[in-house]
Scaffold this motif. Structure first.
Motif, mmCIF file in Angstrom:
data_model
loop_
_atom_site.group_PDB
_atom_site.id
_atom_site.type_symbol
_atom_site.label_atom_id
_atom_site.label_comp_id
_atom_site.label_asym_id
_atom_site.label_seq_id
_atom_site.Cartn_x
_atom_site.Cartn_y
_atom_site.Cartn_z
ATOM 1 N N PHE A 182 0.860 -1.180 0.000
ATOM 2 C CA PHE A 182 0.000 0.000 0.000
ATOM 3 C C PHE A 182 0.899 1.233 0.000
ATOM 4 O O PHE A 182 1.647 1.456 0.954
ATOM 5 C CB PHE A 182 -0.914 0.032 1.228
ATOM 6 C CG PHE A 182 -1.718 1.302 1.329
ATOM 7 C CD1 PHE A 182 -2.880 1.462 0.590
ATOM 8 C CD2 PHE A 182 -1.288 2.354 2.127
ATOM 9 C CE1 PHE A 182 -3.621 2.641 0.661
ATOM 10 C CE2 PHE A 182 -2.018 3.540 2.212
ATOM 11 C CZ PHE A 182 -3.186 3.676 1.481
ATOM 12 N N VAL A 183 0.838 2.004 -1.075
ATOM 13 C CA VAL A 183 1.651 3.216 -1.209
ATOM 14 C C VAL A 183 0.777 4.418 -0.879
ATOM 15 O O VAL A 183 -0.335 4.548 -1.392
ATOM 16 C CB VAL A 183 2.233 3.340 -2.631
ATOM 17 C CG1 VAL A 183 3.015 4.639 -2.776
ATOM 18 C CG2 VAL A 183 3.120 2.147 -2.936
ATOM 19 N N HIS A 184 1.309 5.285 -0.043
ATOM 20 C CA HIS A 184 0.554 6.447 0.407
ATOM 21 C C HIS A 184 0.459 7.518 -0.679
ATOM 22 O O HIS A 184 1.291 7.584 -1.570
ATOM 23 C CB HIS A 184 1.217 7.049 1.646
ATOM 24 C CG HIS A 184 1.294 6.107 2.795
ATOM 25 N ND1 HIS A 184 0.206 5.779 3.554
ATOM 26 C CD2 HIS A 184 2.335 5.405 3.309
ATOM 27 C CE1 HIS A 184 0.567 4.929 4.490
ATOM 28 N NE2 HIS A 184 1.854 4.682 4.366
ATOM 29 N N ASP A 185 -0.563 8.355 -0.558
ATOM 30 C CA ASP A 185 -0.651 9.542 -1.398
ATOM 31 C C ASP A 185 0.597 10.383 -1.154
ATOM 32 O O ASP A 185 0.938 10.689 -0.010
ATOM 33 C CB ASP A 185 -1.905 10.343 -1.029
ATOM 34 C CG ASP A 185 -2.023 11.622 -1.823
ATOM 35 O OD1 ASP A 185 -2.621 11.592 -2.908
ATOM 36 O OD2 ASP A 185 -1.508 12.660 -1.349
ATOM 37 N N ASP A 186 1.292 10.731 -2.227
ATOM 38 C CA ASP A 186 2.572 11.432 -2.085
ATOM 39 C C ASP A 186 2.684 12.478 -3.177
ATOM 40 O O ASP A 186 2.977 12.170 -4.332
ATOM 41 C CB ASP A 186 3.725 10.430 -2.182
ATOM 42 C CG ASP A 186 5.044 11.018 -1.716
ATOM 43 O OD1 ASP A 186 5.245 12.229 -1.896
ATOM 44 O OD2 ASP A 186 5.875 10.261 -1.187
ATOM 45 N N ILE A 187 2.459 13.742 -2.814
ATOM 46 C CA ILE A 187 2.467 14.808 -3.805
ATOM 47 C C ILE A 187 3.872 15.099 -4.312
ATOM 48 O O ILE A 187 4.056 15.534 -5.448
ATOM 49 C CB ILE A 187 1.818 16.072 -3.213
ATOM 50 C CG1 ILE A 187 1.308 16.979 -4.338
ATOM 51 C CG2 ILE A 187 2.769 16.821 -2.286
ATOM 52 C CD1 ILE A 187 0.397 18.074 -3.849
ATOM 53 N N ALA A 188 4.888 14.847 -3.479
ATOM 54 C CA ALA A 188 6.268 15.080 -3.899
ATOM 55 C C ALA A 188 6.722 14.049 -4.921
ATOM 56 O O ALA A 188 7.500 14.350 -5.823
ATOM 57 C CB ALA A 188 7.200 15.069 -2.682
ATOM 58 N N ALA A 189 6.248 12.821 -4.778
ATOM 59 C CA ALA A 189 6.596 11.761 -5.729
ATOM 60 C C ALA A 189 5.561 11.630 -6.845
ATOM 61 O O ALA A 189 5.743 10.822 -7.764
ATOM 62 C CB ALA A 189 6.729 10.426 -4.998
ATOM 63 N N ASN A 190 4.465 12.412 -6.763
ATOM 64 C CA ASN A 190 3.395 12.390 -7.761
ATOM 65 C C ASN A 190 2.762 11.004 -7.868
ATOM 66 O O ASN A 190 2.497 10.499 -8.959
ATOM 67 C CB ASN A 190 3.920 12.834 -9.133
ATOM 68 C CG ASN A 190 2.800 13.086 -10.125
ATOM 69 O OD1 ASN A 190 1.681 13.448 -9.747
ATOM 70 N ND2 ASN A 190 3.077 12.869 -11.414
ATOM 71 N N VAL A 191 2.525 10.378 -6.711
ATOM 72 C CA VAL A 191 1.955 9.033 -6.667
ATOM 73 C C VAL A 191 0.571 9.070 -6.035
ATOM 74 O O VAL A 191 0.371 9.726 -5.007
ATOM 75 C CB VAL A 191 2.859 8.076 -5.860
ATOM 76 C CG1 VAL A 191 2.196 6.717 -5.694
ATOM 77 C CG2 VAL A 191 4.195 7.912 -6.549
ATOM 78 N N VAL A 214 9.689 5.110 -7.839
ATOM 79 C CA VAL A 214 8.550 5.439 -8.694
ATOM 80 C C VAL A 214 9.055 5.885 -10.061
ATOM 81 O O VAL A 214 10.141 6.449 -10.190
ATOM 82 C CB VAL A 214 7.668 6.545 -8.068
ATOM 83 C CG1 VAL A 214 7.097 6.086 -6.740
ATOM 84 C CG2 VAL A 214 8.441 7.833 -7.897
ATOM 85 N N GLU A 215 8.250 5.639 -11.062
ATOM 86 C CA GLU A 215 8.612 5.962 -12.442
ATOM 87 C C GLU A 215 7.639 6.988 -12.985
ATOM 88 O O GLU A 215 6.420 6.787 -12.966
ATOM 89 C CB GLU A 215 8.583 4.699 -13.301
ATOM 90 C CG GLU A 215 9.059 4.884 -14.727
ATOM 91 C CD GLU A 215 9.036 3.572 -15.484
ATOM 92 O OE1 GLU A 215 7.960 3.212 -16.025
ATOM 93 O OE2 GLU A 215 10.072 2.886 -15.518
ATOM 94 N N GLU A 216 8.177 8.105 -13.454
ATOM 95 C CA GLU A 216 7.338 9.170 -13.998
ATOM 96 C C GLU A 216 6.713 8.760 -15.322
ATOM 97 O O GLU A 216 7.319 8.038 -16.111
ATOM 98 C CB GLU A 216 8.168 10.444 -14.205
ATOM 99 C CG GLU A 216 8.426 11.229 -12.931
ATOM 100 C CD GLU A 216 7.205 11.979 -12.450
ATOM 101 O OE1 GLU A 216 6.218 12.093 -13.216
ATOM 102 O OE2 GLU A 216 7.211 12.441 -11.304
ATOM 103 N N SER A 221 0.103 10.433 -13.300
ATOM 104 C CA SER A 221 0.787 10.229 -12.025
ATOM 105 C C SER A 221 1.858 9.162 -12.180
ATOM 106 O O SER A 221 1.774 8.291 -13.054
ATOM 107 C CB SER A 221 -0.222 9.799 -10.959
ATOM 108 O OG SER A 221 -0.868 8.602 -11.340
ATOM 109 N N ALA A 222 2.879 9.233 -11.334
ATOM 110 C CA ALA A 222 3.954 8.246 -11.362
ATOM 111 C C ALA A 222 3.443 6.904 -10.831
ATOM 112 O O ALA A 222 2.402 6.832 -10.173
ATOM 113 C CB ALA A 222 5.129 8.733 -10.523
ATOM 114 N N VAL A 223 4.209 5.858 -11.102
ATOM 115 C CA VAL A 223 3.798 4.519 -10.674
ATOM 116 C C VAL A 223 4.972 3.829 -9.980
ATOM 117 O O VAL A 223 6.106 3.900 -10.447
ATOM 118 C CB VAL A 223 3.314 3.679 -11.883
ATOM 119 C CG1 VAL A 223 4.414 3.532 -12.924
ATOM 120 C CG2 VAL A 223 2.812 2.316 -11.447
ATOM 121 N N PRO A 224 4.736 3.188 -8.832
ATOM 122 C CA PRO A 224 5.808 2.436 -8.157
ATOM 123 C C PRO A 224 6.253 1.256 -9.017
ATOM 124 O O PRO A 224 5.418 0.568 -9.624
ATOM 125 C CB PRO A 224 5.145 1.957 -6.867
ATOM 126 C CG PRO A 224 3.994 2.897 -6.654
ATOM 127 C CD PRO A 224 3.506 3.234 -8.025
#
Length: 247
Positions: A182-191, A214-216, A221-224
């Protein structure tokens, strides 16, 4: 009621208003996260306090945009747009200062929402002034272009200052050579928050907190893509895990 009782009640009222103004001007950090029961009804997903607060900020910002869209069509928009901005920015500041400690990477969220909100205010206020001046259509085209450039420049600056190519998550399950994280909402990583199946690495167990690469993706949005590190201090009871109930 005697005159003394009247004066006493007036004094209590003034004291109450003064306390409310002090709290509004200089909000104190809260000891508990906000309830946000109405916001919680907007999603059926399992969310953490952080995800719920992020959703709340998004909803409030969208409501601010919607109100401004309606206001710029009114004859007195040069007055109503600033008034709405005062109410919105006061609420935004109070919410972030009181509950910022319950967010992950609070500084990034603070900078982002103040930034996009300032651009939005400038855009609507400028449009309200231009409507009053009755300029030609090409001026409007140029203005829209200038706002678009401002948004792109802010996005670039924000990514340069706060952007990163990793995020954090909690391992929910391990199956063969894959881990469900479970990846958290992350505005810095755009996830965006959610469950992702990632390749299993050494030391990954259910309940562990992990750092993920994460991959832009262009305009998305980026994806883990994989787990970078298993953090040392974590447990299945961490406050960053998804919770079924929010206080």
């Amino acid at each position: 009621m005697t005159f003394e009782d009247f004066l006493y009640r007036v004094g209590e009222g003034v004291e109450g208003v003064w306390k409310a103004l002090k709290e509004l001007i200089n909000p104190r950090p809260a000891e508990r996260p906000p309830g946000m029961r109405l916001t919680a009804k907007l999603t059926r997903k399992r969310v953490t306090v952080h995800e719920l607060m992020s959703l709340h900020l998004q909803v409030v910002f969208l409501l601010y945009l919607a109100v401004n869209f309606a206001e710029v069509m009114l004859p007195h928009s040069r007055v109503t747009v600033p008034c709405t901005a005062v109410v919105y920015f006061t609420y935004l500041r109070r919410f972030l200062r009181r509950y910022g400690a319950f967010m992950l990477d609070y500084e990034a969220y603070r900078v982002f929402y103040y930034g996009v909100s300032a651009i939005a205010f400038a855009a609507f206020m400028g449009y309200a002034v231009m409507r009053r001046m009755r300029l030609g259509v090409y001026y409007y085209y140029a203005y829209v272009g200038a706002i678009a450039v401002a948004v792109l420049l802010f996005r670039w600056w924000f990514r340069e200052r706060h952007g990163r190519d990793y995020a954090y998550g909690v391992v929910e399950d391990v199956k063969e050579d894959l881990a469900r994280v479970f990846v958290h909402d992350d505005i810095a990583a755009n996830v965006k928050p959610g469950l992702y199946w990632l390749p299993l690495t050494k030391g990954v167990e259910s309940g562990r907190i992990v750092k993920v690469l994460v991959e832009e993706r262009p305009l998305r949005s980026a994806v883990p893509v994989r787990i970078l590190e298993v953090l040392e201090h974590q447990s299945s009871n961490t406050d960053t895990e998804p919770k079924d109930e929010i206080e």
